[in-house]
Design a protein around this motif. Structure first.
Motif, PDB file in Angstrom:
ATOM      1  N   GLY A  25      25.886  -7.169 -19.854  1.00  0.00           N
ATOM      2  CA  GLY A  25      25.617  -7.266 -18.424  1.00  0.00           C
ATOM      3  C   GLY A  25      26.551  -6.345 -17.662  1.00  0.00           C
ATOM      4  O   GLY A  25      27.722  -6.197 -18.013  1.00  0.00           O
ATOM      5  N   CYS A  26      26.045  -5.714 -16.631  1.00  0.00           N
ATOM      6  CA  CYS A  26      26.846  -4.784 -15.846  1.00  0.00           C
ATOM      7  C   CYS A  26      27.452  -5.495 -14.643  1.00  0.00           C
ATOM      8  O   CYS A  26      26.931  -6.502 -14.161  1.00  0.00           O
ATOM      9  CB  CYS A  26      25.994  -3.605 -15.420  1.00  0.00           C
ATOM     10  N   LEU A  27      28.564  -4.959 -14.175  1.00  0.00           N
ATOM     11  CA  LEU A  27      29.295  -5.575 -13.081  1.00  0.00           C
ATOM     12  C   LEU A  27      30.040  -4.534 -12.291  1.00  0.00           C
ATOM     13  O   LEU A  27      30.220  -3.398 -12.743  1.00  0.00           O
ATOM     14  CB  LEU A  27      30.278  -6.609 -13.627  1.00  0.00           C
ATOM     15  N   ILE A  28      30.482  -4.936 -11.112  1.00  0.00           N
ATOM     16  CA  ILE A  28      31.419  -4.143 -10.343  1.00  0.00           C
ATOM     17  C   ILE A  28      32.694  -4.959 -10.226  1.00  0.00           C
ATOM     18  O   ILE A  28      32.661  -6.193 -10.204  1.00  0.00           O
ATOM     19  CB  ILE A  28      30.860  -3.737  -8.961  1.00  0.00           C
ATOM     20  N   GLN A  29      33.825  -4.263 -10.182  1.00  0.00           N
ATOM     21  CA  GLN A  29      35.121  -4.944 -10.116  1.00  0.00           C
ATOM     22  C   GLN A  29      36.069  -4.134  -9.253  1.00  0.00           C
ATOM     23  O   GLN A  29      36.075  -2.906  -9.312  1.00  0.00           O
ATOM     24  CB  GLN A  29      35.704  -5.084 -11.516  1.00  0.00           C
TER      25      GLN A  29
END
Length: 162
Positions: free
Chosen positions: A42-46
């Motif tokens: 799963g992709c995310l922003i941080q």
């Protein structure tokens, strides 16, 4: 106006997510774009804020849901697996949710999972997110500047275009 979200929670997923290494996919508008092997890639922003809070907004590809997670070393009172009622606002629109506490690598945090995919779009369309504890005290206020563009890249990552 308070709105309840359809939320599901999994403590194991939250702690496993923090424990594995993330795969870097770039940097956009102050946010790192990453892929999380523990969440089915799963992709995310941080991003990291001045108070050293780490904020993640992403997709759990294993359970087909989204999440936002907040970590901060100063939050020593958060207990692993405990549920915490919270309220958060997106530019003044209020949402009630339950966050699941975790403590991984001596960094406490909390995660809120949601199944309403349009919620990610709602986050992107707002300027601020403010999180409140059950006593109504502000836990943190998050500037969402650049979030819309970063989430576009996260969607591309999720669609395997990155």
């Amino acid at each position: 106006m308070t709105r309840h979200l359809a939320l599901t929670f999994a403590t194991f997923t939250a702690t496993a997510s923090f424990a594995q290494d993330l795969i870097d996919k770039g940097f956009v508008e102050g946010w790192n774009i990453m892929m999380d092997p523990a969440l089915g890639n799963g992709c995310l922003i941080q991003t990291v804020y001045q108070d050293l809070s780490v904020v993640r907004i992403g997709y759990d590809a294993l359970d087909n849901r989204g999440y936002f997670a907040v970590y901060n070393k100063a939050w020593g009172q958060i207990e692993q697996g405990k549920s915490y009622p919270i309220r958060f606002e997106l530019d003044g629109k209020s949402f009630d949710a339950t966050a699941i506490g975790f403590n991984q690598r001596d960094v406490p945090g909390a995660t809120v999972f949601f199944t309403d995919r349009s919620f990610v779009t709602a986050i992107a369309q707002n300027k601020t997110m403010t999180v409140y504890n059950p006593a109504g005290e502000v836990v943190m206020a998050i500037d969402l500047k650049g979030t819309a563009k970063a989430l576009d890249y996260a969607r591309d990552c999720q669609n395997k275009k990155l």
